[in-house]
Design an enzyme around this catalytic site. Sequence first.
Site, mmCIF file in Angstrom:
data_model
loop_
_atom_site.group_PDB
_atom_site.id
_atom_site.type_symbol
_atom_site.label_atom_id
_atom_site.label_comp_id
_atom_site.label_asym_id
_atom_site.label_seq_id
_atom_site.Cartn_x
_atom_site.Cartn_y
_atom_site.Cartn_z
ATOM 1 N N ALA A 134 -37.801 -27.154 72.202
ATOM 2 C CA ALA A 134 -37.432 -28.266 73.093
ATOM 3 C C ALA A 134 -38.188 -29.222 73.676
ATOM 4 O O ALA A 134 -37.922 -30.274 74.076
ATOM 5 C CB ALA A 134 -36.704 -27.502 74.358
ATOM 6 N N HIS A 193 -34.075 -25.219 81.472
ATOM 7 C CA HIS A 193 -33.897 -25.895 80.332
ATOM 8 C C HIS A 193 -34.972 -27.023 80.448
ATOM 9 O O HIS A 193 -34.970 -28.277 79.991
ATOM 10 C CB HIS A 193 -32.497 -26.631 80.601
ATOM 11 N N ILE A 235 -25.157 -19.285 76.554
ATOM 12 C CA ILE A 235 -24.041 -20.117 76.293
ATOM 13 C C ILE A 235 -24.338 -21.172 75.262
ATOM 14 O O ILE A 235 -25.527 -21.486 75.203
ATOM 15 C CB ILE A 235 -24.198 -21.101 77.798
ATOM 16 N N SER A 283 -33.335 -14.355 73.508
ATOM 17 C CA SER A 283 -33.278 -13.140 73.891
ATOM 18 C C SER A 283 -33.304 -12.935 75.391
ATOM 19 O O SER A 283 -33.329 -11.760 75.979
ATOM 20 C CB SER A 283 -34.495 -12.501 73.354
ATOM 21 N N HIS A 284 -33.157 -13.821 76.190
ATOM 22 C CA HIS A 284 -33.622 -13.965 77.554
ATOM 23 C C HIS A 284 -32.518 -14.705 78.364
ATOM 24 O O HIS A 284 -32.622 -14.657 79.628
ATOM 25 C CB HIS A 284 -34.842 -14.561 77.863
ATOM 26 N N CYS A 328 -36.377 -17.298 74.659
ATOM 27 C CA CYS A 328 -35.300 -17.660 75.516
ATOM 28 C C CYS A 328 -34.076 -17.135 74.994
ATOM 29 O O CYS A 328 -33.021 -17.054 75.883
ATOM 30 C CB CYS A 328 -35.423 -18.972 76.165
#
Length: 523
Positions: free
Chosen positions: A482, A448, A109, A104-105, A102
């Site tokens: 995560a 997220h 931020i 790379s995607h 993610c």
Amino acid sequence: MRNKGSLRTEEPILDGKLSCDYLVLGGGTAGAVVAARLAEETEAEVVLVEAGPSDEGDWRVLELWNWPNLLGTDFDYDYTIEPQERGNSLIRHSRGKVLGGCSSHNSAIAFRAPDYDLEVWERSGAAGWGPEGTRPYYDRVFDRVHVETIPPDNTCTAAFVEAAVQAGYPLIRFNEEELREGVGWLQINARAGIRQSSSVAYLHPLGRLPNLTVLTETRVLRVLLDGGGEAVGAETSRGTIRARGEVILCCGAFDSPKLLMLSGIGPEEHLREAGVPCRVDLPGVGEHLLDHPEGVVIWEASRPIPPISRQGWEAALFARVDPASEVPDLMFHFGTSAFDINTSQLGYPSAEHAFSLTPNVMRARSEGFVRLRSSDPAAPPVIDFRYFTDPDGYDDWIMTEGVKLARRIAEQPALRPWVRRELAPGPNVRDDGQVSEYARRSANTVYHPAGTCRMGAPDDPAAVVDPQLRVRGVGRLRVADASVFPTMIGTNPCITCMMIGEKCADLVLGADAGTLQPRELAR
């Protein structure tokens, strides 16, 4: 190991087996960091396995402005979710299927997690993961990954920032001071419009580390356990890979629990129903699914929006809705386009020139779960966020107040001249009940997901990993992504996932963060 440091894209493992010291499964935001650090700090043979292609030299991925065009493509798992009782069932959860994952995607931020959230982690049983225990690893990420503050060039975004100040929110400098209520220009992990993903910052150029083998376009089917319950490797789409040392699972909040369950590690009753023999009964696997649910308010602009923008979302506002809260509980990103991915499906109008405010619940209390759909590794997981189902209605309340606050910001003198009309929810949606119904039906995600392999104290029966990231009841197996979040953090989590990768490498190697010295990095 053969062909050290090579990148393999289609080449099969001819003898069906490959061996290494450390096997990292998942080349995403955290996995790229873990693999690179283990290879840099030791002479051990490291293999990194990624289901997607390489990002190196692919400008579709590297050019940050192109990130929205990656959604729903071959670079995206594009997961659907189960029907939601109170939320939007049409949400699609994008997950990066490419080296760098993610990072790379996404829109790049970049935030450190607030100290407040890390203190909660430590109090919940994640010893060593408080502000002091994580700061050296955040510092390493910021030393390695180029992060820059977006310049205030876009006049529409600048009008939003000024409007927030007029509404009583001070200017703040993200990552340069502790997060508090306020508005500011975002920092992004990019350099001159090129994303600085974990892959770019830690792996490129591929082949620079002779003891690291990167296998792309290689799906992991299951982790292999020996008779004593220790991880000894993985079965992949291109053969078996054996690990003499440890296996580190870095496949994210959906696929890390999925792979554990496919490997027989998870809730025994569910595994039985899915047709997977249970090796380790671990009830917490797949539970505690968290997210940042996000609403949206969209306005048609009274004039063309300036095209000057790094990635379309350049400023943010943090606000405190709950007077009993010590810290902000509502985050807004400001976008210079009509973020109508969900509103258009409900019949709301859009416009060529528009801007959007997206209130999201920083620490949502609703929890969902991830389950196996079947014992087939190719089957996508069952994903049910149970959005807006927390018994006290906290998430619904925060979101409703967020829509109302977004409107107050748009009414300020600096931003009001930019407004032609409100497109969604529109001027007829006024009372709290109507606002709540709109916000939940049109809600999106900030992409997220977290918490499904929750970290906790070694004696916590609901935890999946201990503070050393070791899977409970399994030897030589860790999880680093995560999914280990004990609770949701209040900011975008990409940099925190890289921090987890940095700390995981030290945990594997037995290093002590208290004696950290700056190191010369292999580049």
